[in-house]
Design an enzyme around this catalytic site. Structure first.
Site, PDB file in Angstrom:
ATOM      1  N   HIS A  84      18.517  43.393  11.192  1.00  0.00           N
ATOM      2  CA  HIS A  84      19.562  44.318  11.648  1.00  0.00           C
ATOM      3  C   HIS A  84      19.861  44.321  13.088  1.00  0.00           C
ATOM      4  O   HIS A  84      20.415  44.600  13.685  1.00  0.00           O
ATOM      5  CB  HIS A  84      19.148  45.772  11.394  1.00  0.00           C
ATOM      6  CG  HIS A  84      18.111  46.343  12.168  1.00  0.00           C
ATOM      7  ND1 HIS A  84      16.815  46.350  11.751  1.00  0.00           N
ATOM      8  CD2 HIS A  84      18.166  46.858  13.608  1.00  0.00           C
ATOM      9  CE1 HIS A  84      15.862  46.740  12.685  1.00  0.00           C
ATOM     10  NE2 HIS A  84      16.495  47.093  13.919  1.00  0.00           N
ATOM     11  N   ASP A 131      14.905  43.282   5.366  1.00  0.00           N
ATOM     12  CA  ASP A 131      15.238  43.503   6.730  1.00  0.00           C
ATOM     13  C   ASP A 131      14.569  42.264   7.477  1.00  0.00           C
ATOM     14  O   ASP A 131      13.607  42.662   8.398  1.00  0.00           O
ATOM     15  CB  ASP A 131      15.109  44.666   7.434  1.00  0.00           C
ATOM     16  CG  ASP A 131      15.418  44.851   8.724  1.00  0.00           C
ATOM     17  OD1 ASP A 131      16.479  44.023   9.261  1.00  0.00           O
ATOM     18  OD2 ASP A 131      15.247  45.725   9.369  1.00  0.00           O
ATOM     19  N   SER A 236      12.474  46.547  17.429  1.00  0.00           N
ATOM     20  CA  SER A 236      12.857  46.239  16.137  1.00  0.00           C
ATOM     21  C   SER A 236      12.289  44.523  16.010  1.00  0.00           C
ATOM     22  O   SER A 236      12.773  43.795  17.181  1.00  0.00           O
ATOM     23  CB  SER A 236      14.356  46.099  15.816  1.00  0.00           C
ATOM     24  OG  SER A 236      14.439  47.413  15.620  1.00  0.00           O
TER      25      SER A 236
END
Length: 288
Positions: A84, A131, A236
């Protein structure tokens, strides 16, 4: 409420916007990086020089998104991170990796990467399942005491499920260059935080009413920081890693998303599960 990075990126113009809040992170930062942005790892402590030589900072620039994510060195030419981080139009992006940095950024020189290879079953911000992305460096790394790789946990290991070997209810760690407290300034030093991996059924239960619930069969798991420490936006793609009985650190998870108010008691962060994605990663690295 949980948010993926694709939603936040439309509103955040500074470079640290990679961890979707709830979400879908030597001495001097530039004025832009010192500007207030948002918290990342909360409640962590300073990492020691050379303790985590596989940690990388991934910088993504494109007409659609400018962001920074964490990543983990898998071998001399490959880094693994979160899918992402690259948004929906990653074909036009320029990607650089900063390697071997404890204080960020120690120098402005990064290593150029090829376009990311996204997991074929990653479905964007629909569920944030699978992801994961791989980045190939254009030039191989030279390993040193400060630059090295981390092992991917093998597919037969039960990260969050009952049955040995497993790390359910056990303590592992996460890394990121985020806020160390309640303010919104970035940390200049790499932070490390201990987290406890939640058993599978508990993870499913506590995320049931969220925007991105963890469901059976998905390649995700939950982990909660000790005393409400947590990963947050900007973290992330960074690693969740565990020390096994052989004394070696293994990568178990990739920071994916969590609660909009980071560190909320009883609301764990959610991670891409490496044990389910390891075979795909090994096949890509062997064939590209």
């Amino acid at each position: 409420m949980l948010f993926p990075i694709g939603i936040l990126s439309a509103f955040v113009t500074l470079v640290f916007c990679a961890y979707a809040e709830g979400a879908p992170l030597n001495e001097i930062l530039s004025d832009a990086l010192n500007a207030t942005y948002g918290k990342r790892i909360l409640g962590g402590s300073d990492a020691r020089q050379g303790a985590f030589p596989w940690m990388a900072s991934i910088h993504i620039n494109s007409p659609y998104i400018t962001s920074v994510c964490g990543g983990s060195i898998v071998n001399k030419q490959w880094i693994i991170t979160a899918a992402h981080c690259f948004g929906e139009n990653f074909q036009d992006c320029e990607v650089k990796a900063y390697i071997g940095k404890l204080i960020f950024p120690e120098t402005p020189v990064g290593r150029k990467c090829e376009l990311p290879i996204i997991h074929p079953q990653y479905n964007g911000t629909h569920t944030l399942n699978n992801d994961v992305a791989l980045l190939k460096l254009k030039k191989p790394l030279k390993f040193t005491e400060r630059v090295s790789s981390i092992e991917l946990v093998p597919s037969w290991f039960n990260t969050d499920k009952p049955g040995e070997p497993t790390f359910a209810d056990k303590t592992c760690s996460v890394l990121g260059w985020g806020s160390t407290g309640g303010d919104t300034k970035l940390s200049r030093k790499l932070q490390v935080l201990n987290v406890q991996i939640q058993p599978r059924e508990k993870c499913i239960s506590v995320t049931r009413n969220s925007w991105y619930p963890v469901k059976r069969g998905e390649s995700k798991f939950c982990a909660q920081g000790v005393e409400n420490g947590d990963t947050c936006k900007g973290d992330s793609g960074g690693p969740l890693f565990c020390r096994h009985n052989d004394g070696i650190f293994y990568l178990h998870g990739i920071i994916s998303y969590g609660k909009i108010i980071c560190g909320t008691k009883g609301k764990p962060g959610v991670y891409a599960k490496i044990k389910d994605l390891e075979e795909w990663a090994q096949n890509v690295m062997a064939s590209c």
